[in-house]
Motif scaffolding. Sequence first.
Motif, PDB file in Angstrom:
ATOM      1  N   ILE A 118     -13.357 -25.397 -16.345  1.00 26.02           N
ATOM      2  CA  ILE A 118     -12.928 -24.164 -17.015  1.00 26.02           C
ATOM      3  C   ILE A 118     -12.111 -23.296 -16.067  1.00 26.02           C
ATOM      4  O   ILE A 118     -11.091 -22.708 -16.460  1.00 26.02           O
ATOM      5  CB  ILE A 118     -14.146 -23.393 -17.563  1.00 26.02           C
ATOM      6  CG1 ILE A 118     -14.741 -24.144 -18.761  1.00 26.02           C
ATOM      7  CG2 ILE A 118     -13.771 -21.969 -17.955  1.00 26.02           C
ATOM      8  CD1 ILE A 118     -15.924 -23.460 -19.415  1.00 26.02           C
ATOM      9  N   GLU A 119     -12.527 -23.232 -14.798  1.00 25.22           N
ATOM     10  CA  GLU A 119     -11.811 -22.401 -13.833  1.00 25.22           C
ATOM     11  C   GLU A 119     -10.426 -22.969 -13.537  1.00 25.22           C
ATOM     12  O   GLU A 119      -9.441 -22.230 -13.413  1.00 25.22           O
ATOM     13  CB  GLU A 119     -12.614 -22.294 -12.539  1.00 25.22           C
ATOM     14  CG  GLU A 119     -11.994 -21.368 -11.502  1.00 25.22           C
ATOM     15  CD  GLU A 119     -11.962 -19.920 -11.932  1.00 25.22           C
ATOM     16  OE1 GLU A 119     -11.088 -19.171 -11.435  1.00 25.22           O
ATOM     17  OE2 GLU A 119     -12.800 -19.530 -12.766  1.00 25.22           O
ATOM     18  N   ILE A 120     -10.320 -24.281 -13.421  1.00 29.80           N
ATOM     19  CA  ILE A 120      -9.019 -24.909 -13.164  1.00 29.80           C
ATOM     20  C   ILE A 120      -8.086 -24.709 -14.351  1.00 29.80           C
ATOM     21  O   ILE A 120      -6.895 -24.409 -14.181  1.00 29.80           O
ATOM     22  CB  ILE A 120      -9.201 -26.408 -12.847  1.00 29.80           C
ATOM     23  CG1 ILE A 120      -9.867 -26.570 -11.470  1.00 29.80           C
ATOM     24  CG2 ILE A 120      -7.854 -27.130 -12.875  1.00 29.80           C
ATOM     25  CD1 ILE A 120     -10.254 -27.998 -11.140  1.00 29.80           C
ATOM     26  N   LEU A 121      -8.599 -24.846 -15.570  1.00 34.00           N
ATOM     27  CA  LEU A 121      -7.779 -24.612 -16.759  1.00 34.00           C
ATOM     28  C   LEU A 121      -7.361 -23.142 -16.853  1.00 34.00           C
ATOM     29  O   LEU A 121      -6.232 -22.832 -17.247  1.00 34.00           O
ATOM     30  CB  LEU A 121      -8.537 -25.031 -18.017  1.00 34.00           C
ATOM     31  CG  LEU A 121      -8.690 -26.540 -18.220  1.00 34.00           C
ATOM     32  CD1 LEU A 121      -9.643 -26.828 -19.373  1.00 34.00           C
ATOM     33  CD2 LEU A 121      -7.333 -27.186 -18.472  1.00 34.00           C
ATOM     34  N   TRP A 122      -8.273 -22.235 -16.494  1.00 33.13           N
ATOM     35  CA  TRP A 122      -7.932 -20.803 -16.471  1.00 33.13           C
ATOM     36  C   TRP A 122      -6.815 -20.536 -15.461  1.00 33.13           C
ATOM     37  O   TRP A 122      -5.848 -19.820 -15.754  1.00 33.13           O
ATOM     38  CB  TRP A 122      -9.169 -19.981 -16.113  1.00 33.13           C
ATOM     39  CG  TRP A 122      -8.912 -18.504 -16.050  1.00 33.13           C
ATOM     40  CD1 TRP A 122      -8.946 -17.609 -17.079  1.00 33.13           C
ATOM     41  CD2 TRP A 122      -8.571 -17.742 -14.877  1.00 33.13           C
ATOM     42  NE1 TRP A 122      -8.645 -16.338 -16.630  1.00 33.13           N
ATOM     43  CE2 TRP A 122      -8.414 -16.394 -15.284  1.00 33.13           C
ATOM     44  CE3 TRP A 122      -8.380 -18.076 -13.535  1.00 33.13           C
ATOM     45  CZ2 TRP A 122      -8.072 -15.387 -14.382  1.00 33.13           C
ATOM     46  CZ3 TRP A 122      -8.044 -17.073 -12.632  1.00 33.13           C
ATOM     47  CH2 TRP A 122      -7.901 -15.746 -13.065  1.00 33.13           C
ATOM     48  N   THR A 123      -6.925 -21.126 -14.274  1.00 36.59           N
ATOM     49  CA  THR A 123      -5.899 -20.953 -13.240  1.00 36.59           C
ATOM     50  C   THR A 123      -4.573 -21.545 -13.692  1.00 36.59           C
ATOM     51  O   THR A 123      -3.510 -20.955 -13.483  1.00 36.59           O
ATOM     52  CB  THR A 123      -6.353 -21.625 -11.927  1.00 36.59           C
ATOM     53  OG1 THR A 123      -7.633 -21.121 -11.553  1.00 36.59           O
ATOM     54  CG2 THR A 123      -5.358 -21.334 -10.811  1.00 36.59           C
ATOM     55  N   PHE A 124      -4.639 -22.706 -14.325  1.00 38.18           N
ATOM     56  CA  PHE A 124      -3.423 -23.324 -14.883  1.00 38.18           C
ATOM     57  C   PHE A 124      -2.751 -22.384 -15.870  1.00 38.18           C
ATOM     58  O   PHE A 124      -1.518 -22.238 -15.882  1.00 38.18           O
ATOM     59  CB  PHE A 124      -3.793 -24.639 -15.573  1.00 38.18           C
ATOM     60  CG  PHE A 124      -2.704 -25.230 -16.416  1.00 38.18           C
ATOM     61  CD1 PHE A 124      -1.569 -25.775 -15.845  1.00 38.18           C
ATOM     62  CD2 PHE A 124      -2.814 -25.237 -17.811  1.00 38.18           C
ATOM     63  CE1 PHE A 124      -0.560 -26.326 -16.634  1.00 38.18           C
ATOM     64  CE2 PHE A 124      -1.822 -25.782 -18.597  1.00 38.18           C
ATOM     65  CZ  PHE A 124      -0.686 -26.322 -18.008  1.00 38.18           C
ATOM     66  N   SER A 125      -3.546 -21.696 -16.702  1.00 37.40           N
ATOM     67  CA  SER A 125      -2.975 -20.776 -17.688  1.00 37.40           C
ATOM     68  C   SER A 125      -2.283 -19.587 -17.020  1.00 37.40           C
ATOM     69  O   SER A 125      -1.278 -19.084 -17.518  1.00 37.40           O
ATOM     70  CB  SER A 125      -4.065 -20.273 -18.646  1.00 37.40           C
ATOM     71  OG  SER A 125      -4.869 -19.258 -18.053  1.00 37.40           O
TER      72      SER A 125
END
Length: 215
Positions: A118-125
Amino acid sequence: MNIFRLAGDMTHLLSIMVLLLKIHATRSCRGISLQTQELYALVFICRYLDIFTRFISLYNTVMKLVFLGTSLSIIYFMRFHPTVRASYDKEQDTFRSVFLLVPCAVLALIINQERTAIEILWTFSIYLEAVAILPQLVMLQRTQNIDNLTGNYVFLLGTYRGLYILNWIYRFMTEPNYRQWIVWISGVLQTGLYIDFFYYYFLAWKSNKNLQLPA
């Protein structure tokens, strides 16, 4: 929540409302980049995954649902509504989004605050939102025929980012432990992409002429 955050959220929401108004009132999406809209939808999907796992506030939840719903509805109209789809200028919307997606994904895997999905996807966003407007800006440069609603939509998006910078400054000055370097650097980069557009937007507004960007 401070006034700059609220003003930024409302300006962001207003930009989407202006775009929806253009689509519904004119039955046209001429001058609008479908690629940018799809990139923004991907940003919202990746960023708001925590809507199922964490409740922050009713305001936060409602705003997330609104941004997701309106973003997907814009894509639906541009892709599937017969009249609106016919007005989409695909030949001008040729920016290769893969050149944005791949670097943002790699950067999110390398530089993030916590190595969870979730954190990696948030950072990607966060990274992707910083550059998602590029296909739209390139398309405006190519078309050289920018209607008022499209120009106002992009202007409001840029204003929203500027207000968020003020929000970060305010929080930095009032919250002792507030540090978000990934968000700050990405947000400043994103705001910088609008500077050239703002210049020509204000020139057009001052001279009461149609907005035109240099090719």
